[in-house]
Design a protein around this motif. Sequence first.
Motif, PDB file in Angstrom:
ATOM      1  N   VAL A 264       3.113  -9.748  10.420  1.00 14.90           N
ATOM      2  CA  VAL A 264       2.690 -10.027   9.246  1.00 14.90           C
ATOM      3  C   VAL A 264       1.225 -10.320   9.059  1.00 14.90           C
ATOM      4  N   LEU A 265       0.601 -11.177   9.955  1.00 13.86           N
ATOM      5  CA  LEU A 265      -1.040 -11.392   9.830  1.00 13.86           C
ATOM      6  C   LEU A 265      -1.683 -10.116   9.989  1.00 13.86           C
ATOM      7  N   ASP A 266      -1.528  -9.597  10.917  1.00 15.78           N
ATOM      8  CA  ASP A 266      -2.445  -8.160  11.186  1.00 15.78           C
ATOM      9  C   ASP A 266      -1.966  -7.252  10.168  1.00 15.78           C
ATOM     10  N   GLU A 267      -0.785  -7.172   9.573  1.00 18.10           N
ATOM     11  CA  GLU A 267      -0.419  -6.242   8.259  1.00 18.10           C
ATOM     12  C   GLU A 267      -1.285  -6.608   6.890  1.00 18.10           C
ATOM     13  N   TRP A 268      -1.362  -8.086   6.954  1.00 17.64           N
ATOM     14  CA  TRP A 268      -1.964  -8.532   5.625  1.00 17.64           C
ATOM     15  C   TRP A 268      -3.350  -8.354   5.723  1.00 17.64           C
ATOM     16  N   ILE A 269      -4.144  -8.601   6.860  1.00 17.60           N
ATOM     17  CA  ILE A 269      -5.501  -8.453   7.054  1.00 17.60           C
ATOM     18  C   ILE A 269      -5.894  -7.046   6.762  1.00 17.60           C
ATOM     19  N   THR A 270      -5.205  -6.006   7.560  1.00 15.39           N
ATOM     20  CA  THR A 270      -5.511  -4.566   7.308  1.00 15.39           C
ATOM     21  C   THR A 270      -5.217  -4.309   5.870  1.00 15.39           C
ATOM     22  N   ALA A 271      -4.177  -4.683   5.117  1.00 17.49           N
ATOM     23  CA  ALA A 271      -4.186  -4.532   3.638  1.00 17.49           C
ATOM     24  C   ALA A 271      -5.327  -4.966   3.022  1.00 17.49           C
ATOM     25  N   VAL A 272      -5.784  -6.139   3.216  1.00 19.31           N
ATOM     26  CA  VAL A 272      -6.769  -6.774   2.177  1.00 19.31           C
ATOM     27  C   VAL A 272      -7.967  -6.077   2.569  1.00 19.31           C
ATOM     28  N   LYS A 273      -8.242  -5.522   3.786  1.00 19.14           N
ATOM     29  CA  LYS A 273      -9.660  -4.932   4.227  1.00 19.14           C
ATOM     30  C   LYS A 273      -9.598  -3.666   3.402  1.00 19.14           C
ATOM     31  N   ASP A 274      -8.328  -3.173   3.432  1.00 22.00           N
ATOM     32  CA  ASP A 274      -8.220  -1.419   2.726  1.00 22.00           C
ATOM     33  C   ASP A 274      -8.608  -1.656   1.297  1.00 22.00           C
TER      34      ASP A 274
ATOM     35  N   ARG B  80       1.010  -1.093   0.090  1.00 25.11           N
ATOM     36  CA  ARG B  80       0.058   0.053  -0.126  1.00 25.11           C
ATOM     37  C   ARG B  80       0.802   1.136  -0.124  1.00 25.11           C
ATOM     38  N   PRO B  81       0.541   2.439  -0.694  1.00 25.64           N
ATOM     39  CA  PRO B  81       1.245   3.387  -0.607  1.00 25.64           C
ATOM     40  C   PRO B  81       1.242   4.176   0.854  1.00 25.64           C
ATOM     41  N   LEU B  82       2.532   4.592   1.099  1.00 23.65           N
ATOM     42  CA  LEU B  82       2.608   5.007   2.390  1.00 23.65           C
ATOM     43  C   LEU B  82       1.302   6.292   2.678  1.00 23.65           C
ATOM     44  N   LEU B  83       0.865   6.859   1.739  1.00 25.68           N
ATOM     45  CA  LEU B  83      -0.291   7.953   1.948  1.00 25.68           C
ATOM     46  C   LEU B  83      -1.363   7.346   2.234  1.00 25.68           C
ATOM     47  N   ASP B  84      -1.656   6.231   1.653  1.00 22.41           N
ATOM     48  CA  ASP B  84      -3.136   5.407   1.801  1.00 22.41           C
ATOM     49  C   ASP B  84      -2.879   4.894   3.309  1.00 22.41           C
ATOM     50  N   ARG B  85      -1.598   4.448   3.742  1.00 33.20           N
ATOM     51  CA  ARG B  85      -1.498   3.864   5.031  1.00 33.20           C
ATOM     52  C   ARG B  85      -1.862   4.962   6.061  1.00 33.20           C
ATOM     53  N   VAL B  86      -1.426   6.318   5.873  1.00 35.37           N
ATOM     54  CA  VAL B  86      -1.977   7.130   6.937  1.00 35.37           C
ATOM     55  C   VAL B  86      -3.069   7.594   6.701  1.00 35.37           C
ATOM     56  N   LEU B  87      -3.887   7.584   5.722  1.00 29.77           N
ATOM     57  CA  LEU B  87      -5.224   7.802   5.542  1.00 29.77           C
ATOM     58  C   LEU B  87      -6.063   6.776   5.868  1.00 29.77           C
TER      59      LEU B  87
ATOM     60  N   GLY C 233      -0.502  18.611  -1.112  1.00 33.65           N
ATOM     61  CA  GLY C 233       0.451  17.962  -2.052  1.00 33.65           C
ATOM     62  C   GLY C 233      -0.041  17.732  -3.461  1.00 33.65           C
ATOM     63  N   GLY C 234       0.770  17.193  -4.318  1.00 34.19           N
ATOM     64  CA  GLY C 234       0.142  16.872  -5.745  1.00 34.19           C
ATOM     65  C   GLY C 234      -0.797  15.858  -5.720  1.00 34.19           C
ATOM     66  N   ARG C 235      -1.856  16.166  -6.619  1.00 35.37           N
ATOM     67  CA  ARG C 235      -3.049  15.036  -6.690  1.00 35.37           C
ATOM     68  C   ARG C 235      -2.555  13.927  -7.084  1.00 35.37           C
ATOM     69  N   ARG C 236      -3.256  12.788  -6.715  1.00 32.40           N
ATOM     70  CA  ARG C 236      -2.793  11.451  -7.092  1.00 32.40           C
ATOM     71  C   ARG C 236      -4.224  10.587  -6.535  1.00 32.40           C
ATOM     72  N   ALA C 237      -4.242   9.361  -6.975  1.00 39.08           N
ATOM     73  CA  ALA C 237      -5.375   8.540  -6.427  1.00 39.08           C
ATOM     74  C   ALA C 237      -4.880   8.102  -5.161  1.00 39.08           C
ATOM     75  N   THR C 238      -6.187   8.026  -4.366  1.00 42.41           N
ATOM     76  CA  THR C 238      -5.938   7.677  -2.911  1.00 42.41           C
ATOM     77  C   THR C 238      -7.105   6.737  -2.419  1.00 42.41           C
ATOM     78  N   ALA C 239      -7.190   6.087  -1.465  1.00 40.21           N
ATOM     79  CA  ALA C 239      -7.794   4.665  -1.100  1.00 40.21           C
ATOM     80  C   ALA C 239      -9.071   5.365  -0.870  1.00 40.21           C
ATOM     81  N   ARG C 240      -9.106   6.689  -0.291  1.00 37.89           N
ATOM     82  CA  ARG C 240     -10.547   7.068   0.065  1.00 37.89           C
ATOM     83  C   ARG C 240     -10.580   8.795  -0.188  1.00 37.89           C
TER      84      ARG C 240
END
Length: 293
Positions: free
Chosen positions: A198-208, A30-37, A50-57
Amino acid sequence: MTAYDAIVLAGGAAKRLGGADKPALSVGGRPLLDRVLTACRDAGRTVVVGGRRATARPVVWAREDPPGGGPLAALDAGVRQTAADAVLVLSADLPFLGESTVRRLIGTLGSSGREAALLTDPDGRDQPLVAAYRTEPLRRELALLATEYGSLTGLPLRLLTQELDLARIHAEPFASFDCDTWEDISAARARIREHGNVLDEWITAVKDELGIELDVDTGALLDLARDAAHGVARPAAPLTTFLVGYAAAKAGDGGPEAVAEASRKAAALARRWEAEAQQSAHESAGPDQADAG
């Protein structure tokens, strides 16, 4: 929790990264920005400077004038787009910032009566870009600094924080870890693959990735997968957990309770299959072999 808006600073030249587009760099897929969002998803409005870009939300975009004018200029551009009485201010390169830390910052700001609540890192250094501010004092000090110096461009953040009444919160070890170099990026990517993360990170990434905001008992689902694999057949594990999710979604609101109920039923069924198989094996063995066992 106090209602708040969020400002995420996603500009900067990233000189130590060779000018790479730092907010877009991937950590854990996941992009760093999406992790913060994700960490500030409870914000009423989220402004990204900042410069416009695609974001998760969805976010509101802002830009300091001139671009690259530094953190105070970016913060000023962001706060002009906010409406809440409190603002959460974050940099866009915090791979391990969690919602619990955000809640602590906002909660401390609300309960302390101070003008700002900021994180201090494990070495005791203030982190003004992992902080919550009362909006009016923030606007006041930015305006005073702009008047005193003629512009906010290039001014350091300490000029702001030294004028505010601060509450400080000791950070969890990695909550304020930021990615300024390629070594930092590599360290972050390695850490999320450690056994305990790794498990918590993966589950969070999938949900996102799937747009799901559902907290479930992952331990119960893992137990279900184990029971299905052991009592039925190995391929039954992923298929069973998929069907549990599908059943929970059809059950109504599809919330954690629905997942838990579907998981309980499927686990009981898997245990019945296992018991039946054991009984059949016992019966087919015959009385002599059974007695010998």
